[in-house]
Write an enzyme that holds these catalytic residues in place. Structure first.
Site, PDB file in Angstrom:
ATOM      1  N   HIS A   1      75.059  78.312  36.828  1.00 18.05           N
ATOM      2  CA  HIS A   1      76.280  78.604  36.100  1.00 18.05           C
ATOM      3  C   HIS A   1      76.201  79.670  34.890  1.00 18.05           C
ATOM      4  CE1 HIS A   1      76.950  75.405  32.725  1.00 18.05           C
ATOM      5  NE2 HIS A   1      75.929  75.773  32.921  1.00 18.05           N
TER       6      HIS A   1
ATOM      7  N   CYS B   1      74.033  79.664  26.671  1.00 19.22           N
ATOM      8  CA  CYS B   1      74.806  79.200  27.932  1.00 19.22           C
ATOM      9  C   CYS B   1      75.441  80.521  28.385  1.00 19.22           C
ATOM     10  CB  CYS B   1      75.886  78.103  27.565  1.00 19.22           C
ATOM     11  SG  CYS B   1      74.816  76.673  26.722  1.00 19.22           S
TER      12      CYS B   1
ATOM     13  N   HIS C   1      72.260  80.390  34.135  1.00 24.40           N
ATOM     14  CA  HIS C   1      70.812  79.631  34.113  1.00 24.40           C
ATOM     15  C   HIS C   1      71.377  78.293  35.063  1.00 24.40           C
ATOM     16  CE1 HIS C   1      73.862  77.936  31.131  1.00 24.40           C
ATOM     17  NE2 HIS C   1      73.505  76.881  31.519  1.00 24.40           N
TER      18      HIS C   1
ATOM     19  N   HIS D   1      70.949  73.766  36.418  1.00 26.30           N
ATOM     20  CA  HIS D   1      70.848  72.364  36.061  1.00 26.30           C
ATOM     21  C   HIS D   1      70.790  71.519  37.546  1.00 26.30           C
ATOM     22  CE1 HIS D   1      71.884  73.102  31.741  1.00 26.30           C
ATOM     23  NE2 HIS D   1      73.109  73.557  32.129  1.00 26.30           N
TER      24      HIS D   1
ATOM     25  N   ASP E   1      75.944  72.120  45.923  1.00 26.10           N
ATOM     26  CA  ASP E   1      74.725  72.054  45.707  1.00 26.10           C
ATOM     27  C   ASP E   1      73.813  73.392  45.955  1.00 26.10           C
ATOM     28  OD1 ASP E   1      72.129  70.929  45.681  1.00 26.10           O
ATOM     29  OD2 ASP E   1      71.734  70.706  47.777  1.00 26.10           O
ATOM     30  N   HIS E   2      72.816  73.780  45.253  1.00 30.44           N
ATOM     31  CA  HIS E   2      72.410  75.307  45.701  1.00 30.44           C
ATOM     32  C   HIS E   2      73.303  76.206  45.462  1.00 30.44           C
ATOM     33  CE1 HIS E   2      68.966  72.648  46.203  1.00 30.44           C
ATOM     34  NE2 HIS E   2      68.019  73.687  46.420  1.00 30.44           N
TER      35      HIS E   2
ATOM     36  N   GLU F   1      74.879  66.636  32.965  1.00 29.38           N
ATOM     37  CA  GLU F   1      74.450  68.108  32.980  1.00 29.38           C
ATOM     38  C   GLU F   1      72.891  68.227  32.729  1.00 29.38           C
ATOM     39  OE1 GLU F   1      76.493  71.953  31.275  1.00 29.38           O
ATOM     40  OE2 GLU F   1      74.966  71.238  29.873  1.00 29.38           O
TER      41      GLU F   1
END
Lengths: 136, 136, 136, 136, 136, 136
Positions: free
Chosen positions: B15, B34, B40, B42, B80-81, B125
C-alpha cells in the site's frame, strides 16, 4: 466511528519487590525470590491503546510515529536500562509491581495524547505475567 | 452463556498512504516514508471475533472451519498478494491506513456471520502497530 | 483503581469432537476431521484474568505465584497430558469444544480466587483459534 | 551459491508414549504422564529445510508453493487431526517420540524434492521441546 | 572460543516477482499471485549472524549497538518502506525472491563487520517462509 | 542416526556491563546505557541442544524431563531472579555479556548430560539479540 489504536514498545529494567515498612522476613514471605536484595530484571513489553475517531484527511486516529515518540520521551527513555527502584522519578516511593508500574505509566501518558484519548496501558513483565490498566 | 470466538488469518499486501486532495509536500509531511510513491508492504494479521451462545448440539458458537471460509472468501482472497490502493474493490477511494482497512473489513463481514454476531475486527500491520474496530 | 492481572499457563491434551446423541454421519458432517475416532490433540494456552484493586502493602491485586498454584491445582493438573473426553471429571458429558472447555475452566476457578475476582478465561486451541468467556 | 530454504507447517495430533515390549510399570517409569493410556496431544510445528542453488530464471531454489504441496500431501494430510499411534502408516511400530516422528517425516520427504535436496527436518512438539534431523 | 552473535532487524517492503525475459503467461505460471502487476508486500525479518571470539576487555564479539547501526545504514535504510523492484540500488536487475534478497544483503554487509566475520544472513519473508545464506 | 534435541528454559535476571580495570569514562564509552550503575535486566531465554542417537527402547536421545531437571539444577536455580554480577558463583569475575554467560552455562552443563552430548547453548538476551556457543 471509534477505533482503538495500539502501539507496542519494549524496555529492559531491573527491580526488587520489597516494602520498606515491613521486616526482611515479611518481605521474603510476601515477595519470595522477587525480593532478592541485589535485584533481578525483565524485558518488559508495553502496549498503549488510544481510542478515537479517524481524521478523514489522514485516516489516522493518531499518527503512530508521533505516538511512538510520545511513549519514548515520557516512558521508555526513563525506564529502559534502568533500575526501577532507584532511577525513575515517576516510580519513586512505590513498590515496582507490574500493577504499580502500569498505573505510573498511565499517569505519565494520559495528558500527552494529542488526538484520541488514552484508553488502556498493558504491561507484560514476562510472556506469562501481565496487567492492564484503563484509568478507572 | 456468551462466548467470544476468534479466528486469525494473515495476508500480505502493499500500500501507499497518501491523500489525493493534498499536495505532495503535505502528503510527505503527514505520511513520511509511508507515502513512498512506489509503495511498501506488510504481512497483515487479521483477527475476527464473534460473540454468541454455544449451540448445545455442537458446542460451537460458530464452526471455525466455516468462519475461516467466510473470512477467506470475503476478505483474504480480495487483499492477499494485492496492492490495497489499486486492486481492492471494498477499499476504493479510502486512504489505506490500518484504521480504514479494519473498518472496511468490518463492512465486508458484518452481514455474513450465520451464527453469533460480529463483535470485533483486529488488524495488525506489524507486531507493534495494530487497531481494533467494534462497529461503534 | 481497578487493574486486570493475567497469568498464562499451557497444557497438552487430546480430544475428539462428537455428540453421542447423533449418528456417525451427522458427527462427521458437523465436526469433520475433528471427529477422528482415535482423537487428535493440541497444546492449549490458557489465560486467566483477575480484576481488582492492588493491595497498598504489596502492590499486588493477587500474588501471581499463588494464582499460578490455583490454576495448576484446579485446572492444569487435571487436563495436562490427558484425554479431555475420558480423563477429566469437570468435562464429563460435554462436547470438548474450546467454548465448552473454557466455560468448564471458569466454573473450576471462579470461587478459588482469594483477592480480586475472576474476570475472564481465554483459551487458545491453536494460535489461530481461541475463545474468551467472562462468566456472563 | 548455496541457499537454505525453509517452510513451516503445523499439525495437531494425539499420541501415547509406550513400548509394547515393556511392562506397564516400566512404561510408567520411563514415560510418566506421556504414557497416559487414553493419550494426550500437541500442536506440532514442522520445519523443512531444502539446500540448493537458486535457478537464475526464477530466483528460486524451490518454489515454496510446490514445497508446501509436497509437505501437505506426504506428511500433513497423514498426521493432522490423527492419532500418531494408530492412524499413520509411516509411523507404524515405532514409539512416537519427537525424535522418531522427525526421522519418519525425513523418510517421507527425502525422495520427493524436485530441486535442491532435503537438508533438515525440525519438529517442535511444544515451544520448549524440539528436535532436528539431518539424515545422518 | 568461537561465539555466534545474532542481531534481528525488521523492514516492510513491497515487491513483485517476475522475470522480464519471460512472457506474462510464463511469469503467471511460475510466480502466480506473487506476480500481481501492482505488487504486494511483507514485513521482512532479517537476522545477521557474526562469528568470532569475544574480546577479553569487553566480553563482546561485536558491540550489538554497532552491529545494529551497520545493518541499518547498509540495509534497513535502503529497503524499509520501499519497493524492492524499483527503489533499491543493490537489488537492481535481480528477481526479488527471498533467496536473491538474502544474497544481496550478504554482499552489502560482508566487508562492513569490524570484529568477527559475517557468518550467516537469514531472511524471513513470512513466519512460514524463510531462507539462510552463508556466503558459500 | 544422529538427532539434535533442544530444550528451552527462561530466567529473569539483572546485570551491569562494566570492566573493573577500566575507568568510568571508558566503561561508559564502551557499554553506554548497559553500564547503568544501578543495573538493568532481562528475561533471558536459554536453549540447550543435545546431539545423539535415540535409544531404541525409548525413542529418546535424552529424556526431556531429565534434561529440564539438569538445566534447572545447574543453571536456572542459580541465575533466575538474581543479579548476574553479584549472586552467581559460575559468573564470578567475568563481564556478564551474553557471550560470556553462554560460555559459563556451557561449562556448567557439559559434563552433566547422561546420554548424547552437549552440542550447543543458545542464549537470547532479548528477541533481537542472541548468541550461540558450541564449545569450540
Amino acid at each position: 466511528m471509534v477505533i482503538y489504536v495500539s502501539r507496542k514498545e519494549t524496555f529492559s529494567a531491573s527491580h526488587r519487590l520489597f516494602n520498606k515498612n515491613l521486616s526482611d522476613e515479611e518481605n521474603q514471605k510476601i515477595f519470595g525470590k522477587c525480593s532478592n536484595p541485589n535485584g533481578h530484571g525483565h524485558n518488559y513489553v508495553l502496549e498503549v491503546i488510544i481510542q478515537g475517531e479517524p481524521d478523514p484527511s489522514t485516516g489516522y486516529v493518531i499518527d503512530l510515529k508521533l505516538l511512538k515518540t510520545i511513549i519514548r520521551e515520557n516512558v521508555i527513555n526513563k525506564v529502559d536500562h534502568k533500575n526501577l527502584n532507584l532511577d525513575v522519578d515517576f516510580l519513586k516511593d512505590i513498590i515496582p509491581t507490574t500493577e504499580n508500574i502500569a498505573a505510573g505509566i498511565w499517569k505519565q501518558l494520559k495528558d500527552k495524547i494529542p488526538s484520541g484519548r488514552l484508553y488502556s496501558v498493558k504491561l507484560y513483565e514476562t510472556e506469562k505475567n501481565f496487567v492492564e490498566y484503563k484509568g478507572e
